[in-house]
Design a protein around this motif. Sequence first.
Motif, PDB file in Angstrom:
ATOM      1  N   TYR A  35       0.841  -1.186   0.000  1.00 43.98           N
ATOM      2  CA  TYR A  35       0.000   0.000   0.000  1.00 43.98           C
ATOM      3  C   TYR A  35       0.880   1.241   0.000  1.00 43.98           C
ATOM      4  N   GLN A  37       0.787   5.459   1.058  1.00 42.17           N
ATOM      5  CA  GLN A  37       0.064   6.453   1.830  1.00 42.17           C
ATOM      6  C   GLN A  37       0.755   7.799   1.673  1.00 42.17           C
ATOM      7  N   GLY A  40      -0.975  12.599   5.217  1.00 41.93           N
ATOM      8  CA  GLY A  40      -2.297  13.071   5.589  1.00 41.93           C
ATOM      9  C   GLY A  40      -3.444  12.392   4.858  1.00 41.93           C
ATOM     10  N   ARG A  41      -3.155  11.350   4.146  1.00 44.97           N
ATOM     11  CA  ARG A  41      -4.200  10.670   3.366  1.00 44.97           C
ATOM     12  C   ARG A  41      -4.366   9.220   3.802  1.00 44.97           C
ATOM     13  N   GLY A  42      -5.355   8.563   3.205  1.00 43.02           N
ATOM     14  CA  GLY A  42      -5.570   7.150   3.492  1.00 43.02           C
ATOM     15  C   GLY A  42      -4.622   6.268   2.701  1.00 43.02           C
ATOM     16  N   LEU A  43      -4.808   4.965   2.851  1.00 39.08           N
ATOM     17  CA  LEU A  43      -3.948   3.989   2.181  1.00 39.08           C
ATOM     18  C   LEU A  43      -4.519   3.636   0.810  1.00 39.08           C
ATOM     19  N   HIS A  45      -4.247   0.910  -2.272  1.00 37.28           N
ATOM     20  CA  HIS A  45      -3.761  -0.428  -2.614  1.00 37.28           C
ATOM     21  C   HIS A  45      -2.957  -0.370  -3.912  1.00 37.28           C
ATOM     22  N   PHE A  88       3.780   0.633   2.640  1.00 36.86           N
ATOM     23  CA  PHE A  88       3.582  -0.396   3.658  1.00 36.86           C
ATOM     24  C   PHE A  88       3.338  -1.744   3.005  1.00 36.86           C
TER      25      PHE A  88
ATOM     26  N   GLY B 107     -10.515   4.210   3.670  1.00 36.98           N
ATOM     27  CA  GLY B 107     -10.955   5.583   3.653  1.00 36.98           C
ATOM     28  C   GLY B 107      -9.800   6.519   3.971  1.00 36.98           C
ATOM     29  N   TRP B 111      -8.905  11.883  11.896  1.00 38.87           N
ATOM     30  CA  TRP B 111      -7.745  12.277  12.691  1.00 38.87           C
ATOM     31  C   TRP B 111      -8.243  12.770  14.046  1.00 38.87           C
TER      32      TRP B 111
END
Lengths: 112, 115
Positions: A35, A37, A40-43, A45, A88, B107, B111
């Motif tokens: 993954y 990232q 400040g953001r999501g993961l 795929h 990751f 998502g 935080w």
Amino acid sequence: SQQGEEDPQALSIQEGENATMNCSYKTSINNLQWYRQNSGRGLVHLILIRSNEREKHSGRLRVTLDTSKKSSSLLITASRAADTASYFCATDEAQAGTALIFGKGTTLSVSS
Amino acid sequence: GAGVSQSPRYKVAKRGQDVALRCDPISGHVSLFWYQQALGQGPEFLTYFQNEAQLDKSGLPSDRFFAERPEGSVSTLKIQRTQQEDSAVYLCASSQQRGPGNTIYFGEGSWLTVV
């Protein structure tokens, strides 16, 4: 607890160079996933490799898996500044019970 | 929806306050996961739902953490009497079904900062 351990923890390269990140894990797995990232953001795929596969490609990404050594590598070729992110590895353990187990990640910085 | 949606994106809570974090998974996804990610660390598993059933809650750090998914779609993670060590990003993820080979979609995270 975290199963995967990425190496190196941090990597700085120039645009156009290749970046290689390694991941080691401890138990038998069904598959291993990588993954990305952004800060400040999501993961997001990137790629999944099953335990019976040894190598997989997706665009500029190449993933290898060595189940005898319990390790995987992610190669990003011809890197771009936009590849700057944390990467990751996550394992899906053969002994089902929990979800993906993540490592601590490799922080990649690509400068132009 | 197009992706996993979480709200609020940012929450500042005073120590001792209760918080509720919401997750809207991708429509039709059976499996839903919650993860906690501390600064500079990888995500740590908290809990897993298959439809409305909470099949694994082994990662919840204390009994102050509670998650539910009453109708098998939207999920809420509740943290009671928040402590400073609860400050982290809480990530929700979903997949079509549990099992090897199923991609898990995340998502953007909620935080949480406890002051």
